[in-house]
Design an enzyme around this catalytic site. Structure first.
Site, PDB file in Angstrom:
ATOM      1  CE1 TYR A 159      33.575  44.506  49.133  1.00  0.00           C
ATOM      2  CE2 TYR A 159      34.584  43.043  47.512  1.00  0.00           C
ATOM      3  CZ  TYR A 159      34.289  43.362  48.822  1.00  0.00           C
ATOM      4  OH  TYR A 159      34.720  42.535  49.823  1.00  0.00           O
ATOM      5  CE1 TYR A 205      38.103  42.229  49.556  1.00  0.00           C
ATOM      6  CE2 TYR A 205      38.926  40.067  48.925  1.00  0.00           C
ATOM      7  CZ  TYR A 205      37.873  40.920  49.222  1.00  0.00           C
ATOM      8  OH  TYR A 205      36.577  40.437  49.208  1.00  0.00           O
ATOM      9  CE  LYS A 249      41.434  43.223  54.973  1.00  0.00           C
ATOM     10  NZ  LYS A 249      42.014  42.040  54.348  1.00  0.00           N
ATOM     11  CG  HIS A 304      36.287  33.700  45.891  1.00  0.00           C
ATOM     12  ND1 HIS A 304      35.256  34.620  45.852  1.00  0.00           N
ATOM     13  CD2 HIS A 304      35.698  32.480  45.877  1.00  0.00           C
ATOM     14  CE1 HIS A 304      34.102  33.984  45.827  1.00  0.00           C
ATOM     15  NE2 HIS A 304      34.350  32.683  45.845  1.00  0.00           N
TER      16      HIS A 304
END
Length: 393
Positions: A201, A384, A297, A72
């Protein structure tokens, strides 16, 4: 029985540490209290940072991930009628993330360990750590109706939050830091194509939503719900209806629904213990820290711990650099707290907090500010995709 490193727990962190050490000729034994099938039944994270992907390749276990995983290059944030894409690859000079289910990763690691002839003992009961603050630690356990004691040089605690390893450290040694969030995630896994090729999101007035996936035919969706909600109150139809409500109309109309094959509600919390070591025992992953899943994470932090401990033990066994052992905790915690901050930020910015209208306005202002700023987007993107592993001092 004698080995160099006993690893307690056969989740991804324990298996990855074992694989890296085995590749360097360091003898390990993994102890797992559950059956192999139980470990593989766990539904967990699926977004791997660039540094985690690189570490898996270093361990020579990335073949299937590279073939079947989904790279991605960005993700979307939806709020206040806006849909903004963060171009991770552009914003981080070529870094990306990999979507590859934790169950698949665990299977790859298990098969690699079995192929290498390295030993794992499943259904090891009554595991007990002995003399961990001495130069001669050992681990005892029950298996096959017998009590076995394994003498070792070091112990890696990869057995999760409820495991025996952290609980074996004497009272007063560890300091805990915790934040509990006033909501949970209702998650659904369905054998349907993802609604979007990249994650979405969403901050909606009714609460947070996340559109994720495990593959091109397996989707994972989440809704923010009250901690008082019961899973029995959420039929599949109720879930899909609520998800559509929280998504932009164009996304909602293309949502493919189907029967859930897994459904659960999980509370959200942040947790860290300091230090992450005591004597010859080192804590990794959920045994030492937990993050809310918003920032993806959890598994990646465990991989970071693995990388640090692996490189320290390699220097100890090859070069005798035992002074590095004391650096494990501070090196790990430096990166952990940065990831805790990012996960807290993502959670704080994208969820609705009950009765906090002022906070909701602050969310909109901050998201507006950051996503209208190139510097702001870079800050989100570089966190990220994963900050670099901390170097050994």
């Amino acid at each position: 029985m004698k080995t160099q490193v006993v690893i307690v727990g056969s989740g991804p962190s324990g298996l990855l540490l074992g694989q890296l050490l085995h590749n360097q000729g360091i003898d390990t034994l993994i102890l797992e209290k559950h059956a192999r099938e139980h470990v593989l039944s766990r539904i967990r994270a699926g977004v791997l940072e660039q540094v985690t992907v690189d570490l898996l390749r270093e361990a020579n276990v990335a073949g299937r991930m590279d073939r079947e995983g989904d790279v991605h290059e960005g993700f979307d944030i939806v709020f206040a009628g806006r849909r903004e894409r963060l171009d991770l690859k552009r914003l981080t000079n070529g870094k990306t993330v990999m979507v590859y289910g934790q169950t698949e990763l665990t299977l790859d690691l298990m098969e690699a360990r079995e192929a290498a002839g390295a030993k794992t003992i499943y259904q090891a009961r009554n595991v007990h750590l002995n003399d961990i603050d001495s130069d001669a630690p050992s681990v005892s356990f029950e298996a096959g109706g017998k009590t076995v004691t394994v003498h070792c040089d070091y112990i890696a605690g990869c057995d999760g939050y409820h495991g025996v390893c952290r609980q074996s450290i004497p009272d007063g040694v560890l300091q805990s830091f915790e934040r509990v969030y006033p909501f949970g995630w209702l998650g659904v896994l369905s054998r349907t194509p993802p609604v979007s090729p990249e994650l979405i999101y969403a901050n909606h007035e009714r609460g947070f939503a996340l559109c994720s996936m495990r593959s091109q035919s397996l989707s994972r969706y989440y809704l923010q719900v009250s901690l008082d909600d019961n899973i029995d109150d959420w039929s599949d139809q109720c879930f899909w209806d609520e998800l559509r409500t929280r998504l932009p109309a164009q996304v909602a109309t293309s949502l493919v629904t189907g029967p859930s094959i897994e459904k659960s509600i999980a509370p959200l919390r942040s947790f860290v213990v300091e230090p992450m070591q005591f004597g010859r025992l080192f804590l990794l992953g959920d045994a030492a820290h937990i993050v809310p899943p918003t920032g993806a994470k959890g598994l990646n932090l465990a991989a970071s711990d693995v990388s640090t401990l692996y490189r320290i033990l390699l220097a100890v066994f090859r070069e005798g650099r035992t002074e590095l052992l004391e650096q494990y905790s501070p090196i790990c915690l430096s990166r952990i707290w940065k990831a805790e901050r990012f996960s807290w930020w993502m959670t704080s910015m994208l969820h609705r907090f009950p009765g906090d209208d002022f906070g909701s306005r602050i969310q909109m202002a901050e998201l507006d500010y950051l996503l209208d700023s190139e510097a702001g987007k870079i800050t989100i993107a570089e966190n990220y995709v994963g900050l670099p592993f901390e170097p050994l001092e």
